[in-house]
Design an enzyme around this catalytic site. Structure first.
Site, PDB file in Angstrom:
ATOM      1  N   ALA A 117      41.907 -12.050 -11.516  1.00  0.00           N
ATOM      2  CA  ALA A 117      42.651 -11.654 -12.710  1.00  0.00           C
ATOM      3  C   ALA A 117      44.133 -11.967 -12.602  1.00  0.00           C
ATOM      4  O   ALA A 117      44.879 -11.738 -13.557  1.00  0.00           O
ATOM      5  CB  ALA A 117      42.459 -10.160 -12.983  1.00  0.00           C
ATOM      6  N   ARG A 141      43.122 -23.338 -16.318  1.00  0.00           N
ATOM      7  CA  ARG A 141      41.766 -23.418 -15.767  1.00  0.00           C
ATOM      8  C   ARG A 141      40.788 -23.302 -16.931  1.00  0.00           C
ATOM      9  O   ARG A 141      40.909 -22.386 -17.741  1.00  0.00           O
ATOM     10  CB  ARG A 141      41.532 -22.321 -14.726  1.00  0.00           C
ATOM     11  CG  ARG A 141      42.433 -22.450 -13.497  1.00  0.00           C
ATOM     12  CD  ARG A 141      42.026 -21.511 -12.384  1.00  0.00           C
ATOM     13  NE  ARG A 141      40.737 -21.886 -11.818  1.00  0.00           N
ATOM     14  CZ  ARG A 141      40.109 -21.167 -10.869  1.00  0.00           C
ATOM     15  NH1 ARG A 141      40.662 -20.067 -10.405  1.00  0.00           N
ATOM     16  NH2 ARG A 141      38.950 -21.583 -10.402  1.00  0.00           N
ATOM     17  N   GLN A 149      38.277 -15.672  -0.459  1.00  0.00           N
ATOM     18  CA  GLN A 149      38.885 -14.542  -1.168  1.00  0.00           C
ATOM     19  C   GLN A 149      38.263 -13.213  -0.768  1.00  0.00           C
ATOM     20  O   GLN A 149      38.949 -12.190  -0.697  1.00  0.00           O
ATOM     21  CB  GLN A 149      38.758 -14.727  -2.683  1.00  0.00           C
ATOM     22  CG  GLN A 149      39.526 -15.912  -3.257  1.00  0.00           C
ATOM     23  CD  GLN A 149      38.597 -17.074  -3.549  1.00  0.00           C
ATOM     24  OE1 GLN A 149      37.749 -17.410  -2.732  1.00  0.00           O
ATOM     25  NE2 GLN A 149      38.762 -17.701  -4.694  1.00  0.00           N
ATOM     26  N   ASP A 189      33.967 -13.952 -14.369  1.00  0.00           N
ATOM     27  CA  ASP A 189      35.004 -14.713 -15.056  1.00  0.00           C
ATOM     28  C   ASP A 189      34.638 -14.941 -16.514  1.00  0.00           C
ATOM     29  O   ASP A 189      35.518 -15.174 -17.341  1.00  0.00           O
ATOM     30  CB  ASP A 189      35.228 -16.037 -14.338  1.00  0.00           C
ATOM     31  CG  ASP A 189      35.834 -15.838 -12.964  1.00  0.00           C
ATOM     32  OD1 ASP A 189      37.066 -15.866 -12.846  1.00  0.00           O
ATOM     33  OD2 ASP A 189      35.068 -15.600 -12.012  1.00  0.00           O
ATOM     34  N   ASN A 213      30.492 -16.359 -12.392  1.00  0.00           N
ATOM     35  CA  ASN A 213      31.361 -15.795 -11.364  1.00  0.00           C
ATOM     36  C   ASN A 213      31.465 -16.816 -10.241  1.00  0.00           C
ATOM     37  O   ASN A 213      30.817 -17.858 -10.250  1.00  0.00           O
ATOM     38  CB  ASN A 213      30.809 -14.458 -10.848  1.00  0.00           C
ATOM     39  CG  ASN A 213      31.843 -13.694 -10.036  1.00  0.00           C
ATOM     40  OD1 ASN A 213      32.968 -13.498 -10.492  1.00  0.00           O
ATOM     41  ND2 ASN A 213      31.493 -13.275  -8.839  1.00  0.00           N
ATOM     42  N   LYS A 214      32.285 -16.502  -9.265  1.00  0.00           N
ATOM     43  CA  LYS A 214      32.553 -17.432  -8.169  1.00  0.00           C
ATOM     44  C   LYS A 214      31.267 -18.043  -7.623  1.00  0.00           C
ATOM     45  O   LYS A 214      30.252 -17.358  -7.473  1.00  0.00           O
ATOM     46  CB  LYS A 214      33.295 -16.697  -7.053  1.00  0.00           C
ATOM     47  CG  LYS A 214      33.670 -17.572  -5.870  1.00  0.00           C
ATOM     48  CD  LYS A 214      34.718 -18.591  -6.260  1.00  0.00           C
ATOM     49  CE  LYS A 214      35.123 -19.452  -5.077  1.00  0.00           C
ATOM     50  NZ  LYS A 214      36.132 -20.456  -5.463  1.00  0.00           N
TER      51      LYS A 214
END
Length: 350
Positions: free
Chosen positions: A60, A100, A200, A241, A251-252
């Site tokens: 975020a 992005r 991360q 996301d 998501n990732k």
């Protein structure tokens, strides 16, 4: 100015995400935290765009950075006429929003609002820079307070003394679920998948949980099945996301395979976040393809011989049949009925 980042870990305090001051935007470089605590300073909004694209801030973090970037854009065009300033800020809003692609819709809500605030300030003879900073802090407060409600609902789902597994860096939800757990006098263990290639989960998520006193363990991305089989994982959770109305989430990269493992081992998977009103289905989700070089090396050290190739899809999409529930500010929705979230009046989030 009222703020909602009290009792949050270092990474979630507003100035430690991104901050505008005196013609510069300072962004914490999350690519190297916690090895170093270093800020990237941007003197043009284009540098903010590049910092977001280069993953200086993730999760975020860009929601704050694009707003502060708009304040910097207002500073850059401060000596132009009103019409020229408005045109400059309109272009800046587009450029920052598209730093992005997967989350351009969310960033655009923030940047376009900042442009509108600046236009109104110019009409009223006020400083558009100050008004944009105020609007960005208000946006932060909205997100933090809304996500506190989400964090309260998520904390209710975690058994006291239980163990949860996380993926990547969910940012705001991490801080809010910890605040909720403390309020409920609830403790739990946390296992964090490291989240390659930027790690991360290892560097950011685990730091937040550990700094706030939670029993925290990092596992490599290929240890998830072992942890579910032997470490008593009660719940898998991630942010998203993008959350489409039909229950698909992005998501990732790696989230999909963890969701498959969770299904196999009978571990519920709860996604947290606010559904995207303009994403109707899986077909509306754009997957960002990043530079493969980021897979072939880490912090400048090559992982392979020069002849090896790589791919790097930044996100993957999890289908609704693998999701136990989507935790929102209105409660927990089964993914197949997520569209009903919009049956009620939806409060501004960004």
């Amino acid at each position: 100015m009222h703020r909602c980042d009290d009792n949050m870990p270092f990474l979630l305090q507003y100035e430690h995400v991104a901050w505008y001051e005196n013609g510069r935007v300072r962004i914490l470089d999350r690519r190297i935290y916690p090895t170093e605590v270093r800020f990237v300073e941007c003197v043009t909004y284009h540098e903010v765009v590049r910092a977001i694209a280069d993953m200086v801030t993730q999760s975020a973090g860009p929601y704050t950075a694009v707003g502060m970037g708009m304040a910097l854009a207002a500073y850059e065009c401060r000596d132009k006429g009103k019409a020229e300033q408005a045109a400059f800020l309109k272009q800046a809003a587009y450029d920052l929003a598209h730093a992005r692609p997967t989350t351009a819709n969310r960033y655009g809500i923030i940047t376009n609002h900042c442009a509108d605030v600046a236009a109104q300030a110019l009409e009223n003879g006020e400083d558009p820079i100050d008004k944009i900073v105020e609007a960005t802090v208000e946006s932060l407060n909205r997100r933090y307070s809304t996500m506190q409600t989400v964090g309260d609902y998520l904390a209710d789902l975690i058994p006291s003394g239980g163990t949860i597994l996380t993926q990547c860096f969910g940012e705001t939800i991490i801080g809010t679920v910890m605040r909720a757990a403390r309020k409920q006098n609830k403790t739990f263990r946390v296992f964090c998948a490291e989240t390659r290639p930027y790690l991360q989960g290892a560097r950011l998520t685990s730091s937040c949980f550990a700094q706030m006193g939670f029993d925290t363990t990092v596992i490599t991305d290929n240890m998830v099945a072992y942890a579910m089989q032997h470490e008593g994982i009660d719940l898998f959770t991630s942010a998203a996301d993008t959350i489409a109305r039909d229950g698909h989430i992005a998501n990732k990269i790696g989230t999909f395979q963890i969701a498959i493992l969770a299904k196999y081992f009978g571990v519920p998977y709860f996604v947290t976040g606010i559904p995207d009103q303009d994403k109707m289905s899986r077909q509306d989700i754009v997957i960002e393809m990043r530079d493969p070089a980021q897979v072939l090396s880490y912090r400048g050290i090559p992982n392979t011989v020069p002849e090896v190739k790589a791919i790097y899809p930044s996100f993957d999409v999890v289908p609704p049949h693998l999701i136990s529930g989507v935790v929102t500010d209105q409660g927990v929705y089964a993914p197949y009925v997520l569209n009903h979230y919009f049956d009620r009046q939806v409060k501004a989030f960004y």
